[in-house]
Write an enzyme that holds these catalytic residues in place. Structure first.
Site, PDB file in Angstrom:
ATOM      1  N   ASN A  65       0.808  -1.220   0.000  1.00 33.50           N
ATOM      2  CA  ASN A  65       0.000   0.000   0.000  1.00 33.50           C
ATOM      3  C   ASN A  65       0.843   1.272   0.000  1.00 33.50           C
ATOM      4  OD1 ASN A  65       0.919  -0.086   2.589  1.00 33.50           O
ATOM      5  ND2 ASN A  65      -1.085  -0.057   3.581  1.00 33.50           N
TER       6      ASN A  65
ATOM      7  N   HIS B 203       3.591   7.845   0.728  1.00 30.46           N
ATOM      8  CA  HIS B 203       3.353   6.907   1.833  1.00 30.46           C
ATOM      9  C   HIS B 203       4.457   5.866   1.841  1.00 30.46           C
ATOM     10  CE1 HIS B 203       0.666   3.466   3.600  1.00 30.46           C
ATOM     11  NE2 HIS B 203       1.340   4.064   4.544  1.00 30.46           N
TER      12      HIS B 203
ATOM     13  N   HIS C 151      -5.901   6.948  10.406  1.00 32.34           N
ATOM     14  CA  HIS C 151      -4.701   7.045   9.550  1.00 32.34           C
ATOM     15  C   HIS C 151      -4.978   6.731   8.089  1.00 32.34           C
ATOM     16  CE1 HIS C 151      -4.520   2.720   9.172  1.00 32.34           C
ATOM     17  NE2 HIS C 151      -3.291   2.717   8.701  1.00 32.34           N
TER      18      HIS C 151
END
Lengths: 477, 141
Positions: free
Chosen positions: A199, A231, A400
């Protein structure tokens, strides 16, 4: 297990059995059936059995089944009489996100989106086995572990302003490289400056909607503006630090004097030698992650400048903020009117400090800390702001991300025969990826609706909506 | 590469797990290692070029399985080698000794299907069943 709805956005698991405190879940009627479908509520209750836990074992609305602690879990332990748990931080120590704003608008960028997607895919090392463009020896690696983001800035990859706009200024001072194993260093040496897989992503997005223009202006965001969203985490170094201490603490688990409901919850007294060593090693991994994101964002800026044939001034890329969402930190919070030193574990949860908090950088003192909440690759992401309510009720914490609802196997079954790349392109999203199964596993419906998650934290008052971002280019490992 | 052992995936929301059975503990630990390789690298071929002697200890059979798979994972994640062959020489409740052969990872020959970050204790189990042994383990991906 008895679950009571306290208000429209909060549920409580009543204290029972070995639980030392109740469980508290931030969720909604829309999200709660999904939460009850897996084992995450049991995990919230398990965390409540650990010694020294304060007030409640909490979970944010993106909660899902983890190992030991649930993903989306928040738990604070007394610094003197409590425990610290590597499983309460997770393997990807300081996995986190950072957002940069640019001076570009989507309209002017539209003709170049394919070129940008290709250039970022080529220029940002991603995927399993990828190695970074930063070459480290052991001595230099230890400096990274000690200095965090500052190491990258001192090597020309960023500015002092970036440090101010990073949680903890991109460095946990408790870091002691001597507590990090050779194995962890070995896994981390070649991976600095790599995005990773699964991810983790790099996105070019556009500010689609602004909910709070005043706060958005303070963050440097406005409607139609192009942003860069990233990320990533501490890569193999962080995984190994976590694993090393899980193994070491498991050997000594008998000394805790409690029966652990799940071995993955293994922990040590914070004030023990083992507890302090873990905190020092975890801090090193956190610093590595901050350096990693600092380097990746700098590299993304270089790639964009080259692809668009413009200089840094025209690109105008500037960091909005960098937050971590897998961490344990020593923080001071008021509990029942008393100021206490706590070890706040956030595993898949984000710090959301309020306006005026001394740990919020001077630029954001009046509006509170930016909270960055990525959604899935086909929907949207949010910028929120920290609130006083979060300080009072969740140890300054919020959600989150979207949180998975489908297992990877289910996701792969769900996409059989479909072209996810085509579906995303039809929505105006260019995607580039490395792993054969990445797109299938990360398909948007594998995640909760991030907007529903954000409505819960906004409705509960533990953070407030500032802006919504829509992806236009996504690069994944 | 030797024949891939049969294993069943555990459907965990965020991660991957597997469960498998074998006639003896030695076969169980060997097959768990080969199944981990299969999850990470599928049918990628590997020749037995590099030899490792691995000795691990654990508090019990389950802890032993976790510690054993940690070593197998590190061969790829740390040393950059792909598992080719496993021979479990001895295994008890708390110790295991094995001879393992690997080949250096080569992106031209080996396709990585999943990045496995770690082997977790969550719901890990080794138990004796009728006619053999069974284990379950969840990996962080």
């Amino acid at each position: 297990m008895r679950i009571i709805q306290i208000n429209p956005f909060c549920y409580e698991i009543e204290q029972e059995g070995d639980m030392r405190v109740p469980g508290r879940i931030y969720s909604s009627q829309a999200l709660m059936p999904g939460v009850e479908a897996d084992q995450s509520l049991k995990q919230v209750a398990n965390v409540a059995t650990l010694p020294g836990i304060v007030e409640a074992s909490m979970a944010m609305p993106d909660i899902h089944w983890g190992y030991g602690f649930p993903i989306g879990g928040v738990a604070a332990f007394d610094w003197q009489d409590g425990v610290i748990s590597p499983g309460g931080v997770g393997y990807d120590i300081n996995c986190g996100v950072r957002l940069a704003a640019t001076s570009l608008d989507l309209e002017s960028l539209q003709p170049y989106l394919d070129k940008i997607a290709d250039a970022l895919y080529q220029g940002i090392p991603c995927g399993v086995g990828s190695t970074g463009f930063v070459k480290l020896n052991q001595k230099e690696a230890k400096q990274v572990l000690k200095q965090g983001s500052r190491w990258a800035v001192s090597h020309g990859m960023g500015t002092d302003g970036d440090l101010e706009r990073t949680e903890e200024s991109g460095c946990m001072t408790a870091a002691d490289p001597d507590t990090v194993s050779e194995r962890a260093l070995q896994r981390g040496l070649k991976q600095l400056g790599t995005l990773g897989s699964g991810n983790h992503f790099l996105e070019i997005g556009v500010v689609e909607e602004v909910y709070d223009p005043e706060t958005a202006a303070v963050y440097g965001l406005s409607q139609g503006q192009v942003s860069v969203f990233l990320h990533s985490g501490s890569r193999g170094l962080g995984y190994q630090v976590c694993d090393d201490f899980l193994a070491r603490m498991t050997k000594k688990a008998g000394g805790l004097g409690i029966e652990l409901p799940d071995r993955q919850l293994v922990c040590s007294w914070i004030n023990s030698k083992m507890g302090q060593e873990y905190y020092a090693a975890m801090s090193c991994a956190a610093n590595y992650a901050w350096a990693n994101r600092q380097i990746l964002m700098h590299q993304a800026g270089e790639v964009l400048q080259q692809a668009l044939g413009m200089g840094p001034r025209d690109l105008g890329m500037r960091l909005v903020y960098d937050v971590c969402h897998n961490i344990a930190k020593k923080e001071t919070h008021v509990v029942d009117g008393v100021s206490r030193a706590l070890c706040v574990h956030r595993k898949g949860a984000t710090r959301a400090f309020a306006p005026g908090h001394p740990d919020v950088c001077s630029a954001y003192q009046k509006v509170g800390q930016p909270v960055l909440v990525p959604g899935d690759m086909g929907t949207c992401s949010y910028v929120l702001a920290g609130t006083q309510k979060a300080m009072e009720t969740t140890f300054g914490s919020t959600c989150h991300g979207a949180g998975r609802v489908m297992s990877r196997t289910q996701a792969k079954k769900a996409v059989k025969g479909r072209s996810i790349q085509r579906e995303l392109l039809d929505k105006g999203i260019r995607v580039r990826w490395t792993g054969r199964t990445t797109l299938a596993e990360e398909v948007p419906e594998a995640y909760k609706d991030v907007s529903q998650v954000v409505e819960v934290v906004h409705g509960a008052g533990i953070s407030r909506k500032v802006a919504k971002l829509r992806p236009v280019v996504v690069v994944k490992g | 590469m030797r024949k891939v052992p049969e294993y069943t995936l555990i459907d965990h929301t965020a991660d991957y797990g597997l469960t498998l059975c074998a006639k003896t503990p030695g076969e169980l630990y060997k097959n768990a290692a080969l199944a981990l390789k299969d999850l990470m690298l599928g049918a990628s071929p590997a020749e037995p070029e590099i030899e490792h002697r691995i000795r691990v200890a654990g508090l019990d059979r389950t802890d032993l399985l976790i510690n054993w798979l940690r070593e197998i994972l590190f061969l790829f994640a740390g040393d950059g080698e792909v598992l080719a062959r496993v021979r479990v020489e001895s295994v008890g409740e708390t110790s295991l000794s094995a001879l393992v052969h690997t080949e250096a990872y080569n992106p031209q020959r080996h396709e990585v299907l999943e990045e496995i970050k770690a082997v977790t204790y969550h719901q890990a189990r080794v138990r004796e069943i009728v006619g053999g042994w069974e284990c379950s383990v969840i990996f962080d991906v």
